[in-house]
Design a protein around this motif. Structure first.
Motif, PDB file in Angstrom:
ATOM      1  N   TYR A 136       0.815  -1.217   0.000  1.00 55.22           N
ATOM      2  CA  TYR A 136       0.000   0.000   0.000  1.00 55.22           C
ATOM      3  C   TYR A 136       0.853   1.275   0.000  1.00 55.22           C
ATOM      4  CZ  TYR A 136      -4.308  -2.590   0.848  1.00 55.22           C
ATOM      5  OH  TYR A 136      -5.389  -3.407   0.715  1.00 55.22           O
ATOM      6  N   GLY A 137       2.167   1.134   0.034  1.00 52.92           N
ATOM      7  CA  GLY A 137       3.049   2.295   0.104  1.00 52.92           C
ATOM      8  C   GLY A 137       2.790   3.348  -0.958  1.00 52.92           C
ATOM      9  N   PRO A 138       2.574   2.959  -2.244  1.00 51.24           N
ATOM     10  CA  PRO A 138       2.403   3.977  -3.298  1.00 51.24           C
ATOM     11  C   PRO A 138       1.009   4.613  -3.322  1.00 51.24           C
ATOM     12  CG  PRO A 138       3.191   1.863  -4.188  1.00 51.24           C
ATOM     13  CD  PRO A 138       2.702   1.615  -2.805  1.00 51.24           C
ATOM     14  N   ARG A 139       0.095   4.144  -2.484  1.00 50.21           N
ATOM     15  CA  ARG A 139      -1.277   4.676  -2.566  1.00 50.21           C
ATOM     16  C   ARG A 139      -1.404   6.009  -1.820  1.00 50.21           C
ATOM     17  NH1 ARG A 139      -5.844  -0.018  -2.333  1.00 50.21           N
ATOM     18  NH2 ARG A 139      -4.683  -1.635  -3.432  1.00 50.21           N
ATOM     19  N   PHE A 140      -2.267   6.856  -2.354  1.00 50.85           N
ATOM     20  CA  PHE A 140      -2.571   8.113  -1.684  1.00 50.85           C
ATOM     21  C   PHE A 140      -3.710   7.877  -0.688  1.00 50.85           C
ATOM     22  CE2 PHE A 140      -0.392   9.517  -5.464  1.00 50.85           C
ATOM     23  CZ  PHE A 140       0.393  10.560  -4.989  1.00 50.85           C
ATOM     24  N   PRO A 141      -3.829   8.729   0.334  1.00 53.42           N
ATOM     25  CA  PRO A 141      -4.859   8.498   1.359  1.00 53.42           C
ATOM     26  C   PRO A 141      -6.266   8.333   0.782  1.00 53.42           C
ATOM     27  CG  PRO A 141      -3.303  10.129   2.132  1.00 53.42           C
ATOM     28  CD  PRO A 141      -2.916   9.810   0.714  1.00 53.42           C
ATOM     29  N   ASP A 142      -6.600   9.128  -0.253  1.00 56.22           N
ATOM     30  CA  ASP A 142      -7.969   9.013  -0.760  1.00 56.22           C
ATOM     31  C   ASP A 142      -8.192   7.740  -1.579  1.00 56.22           C
ATOM     32  OD1 ASP A 142      -6.674   9.610  -3.076  1.00 56.22           O
ATOM     33  OD2 ASP A 142      -7.720  11.484  -3.477  1.00 56.22           O
ATOM     34  N   GLU A 143      -7.149   6.946  -1.741  1.00 55.17           N
ATOM     35  CA  GLU A 143      -7.304   5.640  -2.399  1.00 55.17           C
ATOM     36  C   GLU A 143      -7.403   4.513  -1.375  1.00 55.17           C
ATOM     37  OE1 GLU A 143      -4.693   6.533  -6.428  1.00 55.17           O
ATOM     38  OE2 GLU A 143      -3.659   5.866  -4.631  1.00 55.17           O
ATOM     39  N   MET A 144      -7.514   4.897  -0.100  1.00 52.70           N
ATOM     40  CA  MET A 144      -7.542   3.890   0.966  1.00 52.70           C
ATOM     41  C   MET A 144      -8.796   4.079   1.820  1.00 52.70           C
ATOM     42  SD  MET A 144      -3.558   4.307   2.083  1.00 52.70           S
ATOM     43  CE  MET A 144      -3.284   2.699   2.760  1.00 52.70           C
ATOM     44  N   SER A 145      -9.216   2.970   2.486  1.00 56.84           N
ATOM     45  CA  SER A 145     -10.375   3.061   3.379  1.00 56.84           C
ATOM     46  C   SER A 145      -9.968   3.774   4.674  1.00 56.84           C
ATOM     47  CB  SER A 145     -10.871   1.657   3.716  1.00 56.84           C
ATOM     48  OG  SER A 145      -9.923   1.013   4.544  1.00 56.84           O
ATOM     49  N   GLY A 146     -10.973   4.121   5.473  1.00 54.52           N
ATOM     50  CA  GLY A 146     -10.697   4.794   6.745  1.00 54.52           C
ATOM     51  C   GLY A 146      -9.820   3.945   7.653  1.00 54.52           C
ATOM     52  N   GLY A 147     -10.099   2.642   7.705  1.00 56.24           N
ATOM     53  CA  GLY A 147      -9.304   1.752   8.552  1.00 56.24           C
ATOM     54  C   GLY A 147      -7.862   1.654   8.078  1.00 56.24           C
ATOM     55  N   GLN A 148      -7.685   1.611   6.756  1.00 57.22           N
ATOM     56  CA  GLN A 148      -6.320   1.545   6.209  1.00 57.22           C
ATOM     57  C   GLN A 148      -5.571   2.848   6.514  1.00 57.22           C
ATOM     58  OE1 GLN A 148      -7.472   0.688   2.211  1.00 57.22           O
ATOM     59  NE2 GLN A 148      -7.304  -1.534   2.452  1.00 57.22           N
ATOM     60  N   GLN A 149      -6.269   3.976   6.387  1.00 57.49           N
ATOM     61  CA  GLN A 149      -5.623   5.267   6.685  1.00 57.49           C
ATOM     62  C   GLN A 149      -5.177   5.326   8.154  1.00 57.49           C
ATOM     63  OE1 GLN A 149      -7.535   8.876   5.311  1.00 57.49           O
ATOM     64  NE2 GLN A 149      -8.580   7.756   3.693  1.00 57.49           N
ATOM     65  N   GLN A 150      -6.030   4.813   9.053  1.00 61.96           N
ATOM     66  CA  GLN A 150      -5.638   4.847  10.465  1.00 61.96           C
ATOM     67  C   GLN A 150      -4.453   3.929  10.725  1.00 61.96           C
ATOM     68  OE1 GLN A 150      -6.389   7.470  11.497  1.00 61.96           O
ATOM     69  NE2 GLN A 150      -7.689   7.270  13.292  1.00 61.96           N
ATOM     70  N   ARG A 151      -4.380   2.822   9.996  1.00 62.64           N
ATOM     71  CA  ARG A 151      -3.229   1.938  10.168  1.00 62.64           C
ATOM     72  C   ARG A 151      -1.962   2.612   9.633  1.00 62.64           C
ATOM     73  NH1 ARG A 151      -6.491  -2.631   7.540  1.00 62.64           N
ATOM     74  NH2 ARG A 151      -4.517  -3.535   6.894  1.00 62.64           N
TER      75      ARG A 151
END
Lengths: 241, 181
Positions: A136-151
């Motif tokens: 998930y390193g190359p992903r931007f925050p808006d490409e991730m779910s809320g749970g992934q962003q918190q992780r």
């Protein structure tokens, strides 16, 4: 090993008749491998405690000690360096910079501290893997779910040498299952040596802690630790009947 | 299935969170037989008396699963009565009663959570759901205690003073969090 210590900490906002005593002599310690939850009603002093523990605010009286360093004795620059190197923060939202990828967000505090970009990115990738975010390193925050962003936020909070994480309702915006998954990973970081202070209104979240302290009007009024014999819990009338 | 098998199956399904007395199992089987919801089969060579469910029993079971539980039959809530009496008893600090209960309940929640976290039975969904039920029931009690404490404060507080610059920041922080919750 003690990571965070508050010694008879007072914080008074204002002066004279309009003074507000946010904290009134709070003493506590948090060790490596310990998750401490702080509970209390609105205005009880939870946020003030967290701000003081993180060096974002200074006590009116008493000392805050992080990794053996008394924050009150630090210069502004020294305090900023200590915050970058030793303390991570996780909030309910607004954790990540939207223009940076997950890996760049996690590496940011290390790069700001002068670490070579390549080394910082490698540590960031490792931190993301520990949070089950491999790839998930190359992903931007808006490409991730809320749970992934918190992780990602937790990975950033504990990347490199950082061993103290201050969290303010970190799962407050997540659904029950996702919140539990985040707390489970947080718990695993604690079990591998991190020290975490978790401010929360939610008893279900506080239940992941080793100790829960209750604040009221700026004072610790109670502490709840685990039972000595947890297996008894499921056979007692209060537990199972 | 005979009594001991029934008990073992029940306790396995509920993760041992609701231990059964074997006498209670056989008393219940007798009542079910009286009501024609189960019937006894031939005694086994080792002297055990197995039972099987009847068609009426299956229909009753289906009805039980389909019908929501009524809380009207629950025994009196001792905690609610305790707090109500504490309010009207001179010399009792209700907030201390509330806090003592909250700390005890959260301690139970800590242990439930620890059990769940440390289990080596990750695939045992039935067990996990039973423990979750306990966590959520305890959480409901804590939320009610929080509500009681807030009500106590509201009824005992003098009128709010005007906000000061010092208190405004904290109040805004807390209000912001409340708003996002």
């Amino acid at each position: 090993m003690t990571i965070l210590e508050l010694r008879a900490v007072h914080r008074v906002h204002g002066a004279g008749q309009t003074a507000v005593h946010a904290l009134r002599g709070v003493t506590l310690t948090v060790g490596a491998g310990e998750l401490l939850a702080v509970m209390g009603a609105s205005g009880s002093g939870k946020s003030t405690l967290l701000n003081l523990a993180g060096g974002l605010d200074r006590p009116t009286e008493g000392d805050v000690v992080v990794n053996g360093t008394v924050l009150g004795g630090c210069s502004r620059r020294g305090l900023a360096a200590l915050r970058r190197q030793r303390i991570g923060y996780v909030f309910q939202d607004l954790n990540l910079l939207s223009s940076l990828t997950a890996a760049e967000n996690v590496a940011l505090p290390l790069e700001l501290d002068g670490m070579k970009v390549r080394t910082a990115r490698r540590l960031a990738q490792e931190a993301l893997c520990e949070m089950d975010l491999e790839g998930y390193g190359p992903r931007f925050p808006d490409e991730m779910s809320g749970g992934q962003q918190q992780r990602v936020a937790i990975a950033r909070a504990l990347v490199g040498q950082r061993r103290l994480m201050l969290a303010d309702e970190p799962t407050g915006a997540l659904d029950s299952q996702t919140g539990e998954a985040v707390l489970r990973l947080l718990r695993s970081k604690v079990d591998s040596g991190a020290a975490v202070v978790l401010v929360t209104h939610e008893a279900r979240h506080a239940a992941w802690a080793d100790r829960v302290v209750f604040l009221r009007d700026g004072l610790i009024v109670d502490t709840s630790g685990p039972m000595d014999q947890p297996e008894e819990l499921l056979t007692t009338p209060g537990g199972a009947e | 299935m005979y009594g001991y098998q029934l008990r073992a199956t029940f306790e396995e399904s509920t993760g041992g969170t609701w231990p059964l007395n074997i006498g209670q199992v056989y008393t219940t089987l007798s009542r079910l037989e009286r009501d024609e919801l189960v019937r006894p089969l031939a005694e086994s060579g080792t002297g055990q008396l197995p039972y099987e469910i009847t068609d009426s029993g299956r229909a009753e079971l289906a009805m039980w699963f389909a019908t929501p539980l009524s809380h009207g039959d629950r025994p009196r809530d001792e905690l609610a009565i305790k707090l109500a009496l504490a309010l009207s008893t001179p010399g009792v600090d209700v907030s201390v009663v509330v806090q003592a209960q909250r700390a005890a309940t959260i301690r139970k929640m800590q242990e439930y959570t620890r059990l769940k976290y440390s289990t080596d039975r990750p695939a045992d969904l039935a067990w996990k759901l039973v423990v979750d039920a306990m966590v959520f029931q305890a959480e409901a009690e804590v939320r009610w205690l929080d509500h009681c404490e807030a009500s106590l404060l509201r009824h005992s507080s003098p009128p709010m003073p005007k906000k000061t610059p010092g208190s405004a920041h904290e109040a805004e922080n807390e209000a912001g969090r409340e708003a996002t919750r």
